[in-house]
Write a protein that holds these residues in place. Sequence first.
Motif, PDB file in Angstrom:
ATOM      1  N   GLY A 361      -8.275   7.856  10.614  1.00 38.19           N
ATOM      2  CA  GLY A 361      -7.351   6.820  11.086  1.00 38.19           C
ATOM      3  C   GLY A 361      -7.508   5.451  10.465  1.00 38.19           C
ATOM      4  N   ASN A 362      -8.197   5.352   9.308  1.00 38.43           N
ATOM      5  CA  ASN A 362      -8.336   4.060   8.639  1.00 38.43           C
ATOM      6  C   ASN A 362      -7.126   3.832   7.724  1.00 38.43           C
ATOM      7  N   ALA A 363      -6.268   2.853   8.075  1.00 33.92           N
ATOM      8  CA  ALA A 363      -5.033   2.589   7.333  1.00 33.92           C
ATOM      9  C   ALA A 363      -5.327   2.092   5.921  1.00 33.92           C
ATOM     10  N   PHE A 364      -6.346   1.225   5.788  1.00 40.25           N
ATOM     11  CA  PHE A 364      -6.721   0.681   4.483  1.00 40.25           C
ATOM     12  C   PHE A 364      -7.114   1.813   3.535  1.00 40.25           C
ATOM     13  N   ALA A 365      -7.874   2.792   4.074  1.00 41.22           N
ATOM     14  CA  ALA A 365      -8.307   3.948   3.273  1.00 41.22           C
ATOM     15  C   ALA A 365      -7.111   4.780   2.832  1.00 41.22           C
ATOM     16  N   ARG A 366      -6.129   4.912   3.722  1.00 45.35           N
ATOM     17  CA  ARG A 366      -4.923   5.684   3.390  1.00 45.35           C
ATOM     18  C   ARG A 366      -4.185   5.039   2.216  1.00 45.35           C
ATOM     19  N   VAL A 367      -4.075   3.709   2.209  1.00 46.19           N
ATOM     20  CA  VAL A 367      -3.433   2.992   1.096  1.00 46.19           C
ATOM     21  C   VAL A 367      -4.248   3.195  -0.183  1.00 46.19           C
ATOM     22  N   LYS A 368      -5.577   3.176  -0.029  1.00 45.36           N
ATOM     23  CA  LYS A 368      -6.462   3.362  -1.192  1.00 45.36           C
ATOM     24  C   LYS A 368      -6.233   4.720  -1.859  1.00 45.36           C
ATOM     25  N   ILE A 369      -6.055   5.767  -1.062  1.00 43.36           N
ATOM     26  CA  ILE A 369      -5.807   7.107  -1.630  1.00 43.36           C
ATOM     27  C   ILE A 369      -4.509   7.068  -2.434  1.00 43.36           C
ATOM     28  N   GLY A 370      -3.504   6.378  -1.872  1.00 44.95           N
ATOM     29  CA  GLY A 370      -2.244   6.202  -2.598  1.00 44.95           C
ATOM     30  C   GLY A 370      -2.476   5.514  -3.938  1.00 44.95           C
ATOM     31  N   ASP A 371      -3.292   4.444  -3.923  1.00 43.89           N
ATOM     32  CA  ASP A 371      -3.598   3.699  -5.159  1.00 43.89           C
ATOM     33  C   ASP A 371      -4.280   4.595  -6.196  1.00 43.89           C
ATOM     34  N   TYR A 372      -5.239   5.415  -5.721  1.00 48.44           N
ATOM     35  CA  TYR A 372      -5.998   6.272  -6.644  1.00 48.44           C
ATOM     36  C   TYR A 372      -5.073   7.273  -7.344  1.00 48.44           C
ATOM     37  N   HIS A 373      -4.111   7.809  -6.589  1.00 41.08           N
ATOM     38  CA  HIS A 373      -3.165   8.755  -7.200  1.00 41.08           C
ATOM     39  C   HIS A 373      -2.136   8.031  -8.068  1.00 41.08           C
ATOM     40  N   TYR A 374      -1.789   6.816  -7.691  1.00 42.15           N
ATOM     41  CA  TYR A 374      -0.807   6.033  -8.461  1.00 42.15           C
ATOM     42  C   TYR A 374      -1.373   5.668  -9.837  1.00 42.15           C
ATOM     43  N   TYR A 375      -2.636   5.211  -9.853  1.00 38.97           N
ATOM     44  CA  TYR A 375      -3.247   4.776 -11.120  1.00 38.97           C
ATOM     45  C   TYR A 375      -4.038   5.869 -11.823  1.00 38.97           C
ATOM     46  N   GLY A 376      -4.298   6.972 -11.109  1.00 36.19           N
ATOM     47  CA  GLY A 376      -5.081   8.046 -11.703  1.00 36.19           C
ATOM     48  C   GLY A 376      -6.563   7.764 -11.704  1.00 36.19           C
ATOM     49  N   TYR A 390       1.332   6.472   0.872  1.00 38.19           N
ATOM     50  CA  TYR A 390       1.894   5.172   1.245  1.00 38.19           C
ATOM     51  C   TYR A 390       2.832   5.313   2.449  1.00 38.19           C
ATOM     52  N   SER A 391       3.601   6.409   2.472  1.00 41.02           N
ATOM     53  CA  SER A 391       4.532   6.655   3.591  1.00 41.02           C
ATOM     54  C   SER A 391       3.779   6.815   4.907  1.00 41.02           C
ATOM     55  N   ILE A 392       2.661   7.564   4.866  1.00 45.15           N
ATOM     56  CA  ILE A 392       1.851   7.766   6.083  1.00 45.15           C
ATOM     57  C   ILE A 392       1.331   6.415   6.575  1.00 45.15           C
ATOM     58  N   ALA A 393       0.792   5.613   5.627  1.00 49.45           N
ATOM     59  CA  ALA A 393       0.230   4.307   5.998  1.00 49.45           C
ATOM     60  C   ALA A 393       1.312   3.376   6.539  1.00 49.45           C
ATOM     61  N   ALA A 394       2.512   3.472   5.982  1.00 54.33           N
ATOM     62  CA  ALA A 394       3.616   2.608   6.427  1.00 54.33           C
ATOM     63  C   ALA A 394       4.153   3.053   7.787  1.00 54.33           C
ATOM     64  N   ASP A 395       4.387   4.358   7.949  1.00 54.59           N
ATOM     65  CA  ASP A 395       4.988   4.879   9.188  1.00 54.59           C
ATOM     66  C   ASP A 395       4.014   4.877  10.359  1.00 54.59           C
ATOM     67  N   LYS A 396       2.798   5.376  10.094  1.00 56.12           N
ATOM     68  CA  LYS A 396       1.837   5.571  11.180  1.00 56.12           C
ATOM     69  C   LYS A 396       1.059   4.298  11.522  1.00 56.12           C
ATOM     70  N   PHE A 397       0.710   3.514  10.481  1.00 54.22           N
ATOM     71  CA  PHE A 397      -0.156   2.345  10.716  1.00 54.22           C
ATOM     72  C   PHE A 397       0.534   1.005  10.465  1.00 54.22           C
ATOM     73  N   HIS A 398       1.820   1.046  10.064  1.00 57.83           N
ATOM     74  CA  HIS A 398       2.596  -0.174   9.796  1.00 57.83           C
ATOM     75  C   HIS A 398       1.878  -1.099   8.801  1.00 57.83           C
ATOM     76  N   SER A 399       1.345  -0.505   7.743  1.00 55.90           N
ATOM     77  CA  SER A 399       0.632  -1.275   6.725  1.00 55.90           C
ATOM     78  C   SER A 399       1.627  -1.982   5.808  1.00 55.90           C
ATOM     79  N   ALA A 400       1.532  -3.323   5.752  1.00 51.54           N
ATOM     80  CA  ALA A 400       2.435  -4.119   4.915  1.00 51.54           C
ATOM     81  C   ALA A 400       2.237  -3.783   3.438  1.00 51.54           C
TER      82      ALA A 400
END
Length: 500
Positions: A361-376, A390-400
């Motif tokens: 349930g860590n929203a910051f970590a969820r965004v980080k996984i997105g970043d890792y796949h985005y940049y490789g 990113y969708s999970i972090a936005a929908d579930k955790f409302h991450s800006a």
Amino acid sequence: AYILFAKAADMGNLKAMEKMADALLFGNFGMQNITAAIQLYESLAKEGSYEAQTENHVGEFADKLEKSEGIPVEKVRLTEGPENLSSHSEILDWDLYQYYTFLAERGDVQIQVSLGQLHLNGRKGLDKDYYKALYYFLKAAKAGSANAMAFIGKMYLEGNAAVPQNNATAFKYFSMAASKGNAIGLHGLGLLYFYGKGVPVNYTEALKYFQKAAEKGWPNAQFQLGFIYYSGSGVWKDYKLAFKYFYLASQSGQPLAMYYLAEMYATGTGVLRSCRTAVELYKVVCELGPWAEKFLTAYFAYKDGDVDSSLVQYALLAEMGYEVAQSNSAFILESKKAKILEKEKMYPMALLLWNRAAIQGNAFARVKIGDYHYYGYGTKKDYETAATHYSIAADKFHSAQAMFNLACMYEHGLGIAKDIHLARRLYDMAAQTSPDAHIPVFLALMKLETMHFLRDILFFNFTMRWKWMKLDNTLGPYWDLFVIGLIIAMLIFLLRNHHG
């Protein structure tokens, strides 16, 4: 001490070998040598010493829980940035502590009680010090603090290095606090009657005091009421009422209440059986064990610049399942400050840890996984997977941050179908969610609108006329970035002139 441990370890003393192995693993006093630590642990494992050590830990923990001392250790999030480390609210900074002691000496009763509590339980990075706790409580009690009187009663009830166990003195102080309507004092009197300490066992009196304290919101009293109805001590067993009071106490993090709630969920007693809820509650209780103290030593090691020692301690806690430790370990690996792991293994290992933290349930970590796949990073580039996270972090955790990143992907059609309207909406949502997002969103929207406007003119309304101006060919594939650069330059120019 460690020179003596080393000598004893050489002679084959198991306890000394354990101490040396821990010191080599965690880098105590700068003696980190993980290879040597592993060798020592392997030989210890053959001797079977760890089983005994674990049993000892569990025994100590159970005893602490019985005294309701399963107090959560402060867990600092390194991801919150270095500026927060020097004055983190979870840990009492030395300068702040000095200021508090100054205020306490000047007669600030609230500060006296707070310092007494911190020293009584060893909170906010301070050592347990019963003498200091008693000193501050006595000062505050003299000034009429009911809380301080109740805590002195608690110290006499349990007994420690500073005060001998004395039921009569405990009764005196609890009564003084209770006469002022203090919840902790009322709960203390309830305990004396419930266990028959210095007074005959009287469940009716105990129930009366626990109810008064519970009505005032004291979690330990709520737990005791739950226990009375759960065990049927002087009342008919009532699992529904037991559940109610355990649940109330658990909302404040009362460890024993969470343990009994877990038991009720595991067996379906007084509540619909749910193994999942039971496991979640058992996990929370386990995380209050003495092993959590590593959070403090890991934090102080990081703050002192001993990154390798900090990483090993956080990694150990991460393996135990602590989410904060998982994200802290990933953060350290990502910073590339650690020397104990090869560079090529850092990103894959960090990704694994971010993954574990995200699942918890860590929203910051969820965004980080997105970043890792985005940049490789640590995995192959995969825009589709990045967009999913990113969708999970936005929908579930409302991450800006996730909203902003997703908007950017919709704008350019990366891994998802291009959708300018959705991009606009996500940019707006990011700005509404976080004040920090206002400037980047303003610039991103200005770029998007300018690009959209230019594309409308250049590619739709005047297709034939303007064919020769195909911007991708003229300015290369990054012409949109070139235009945003021009816009920013113009803005700076206008602002400077305006201020001038």
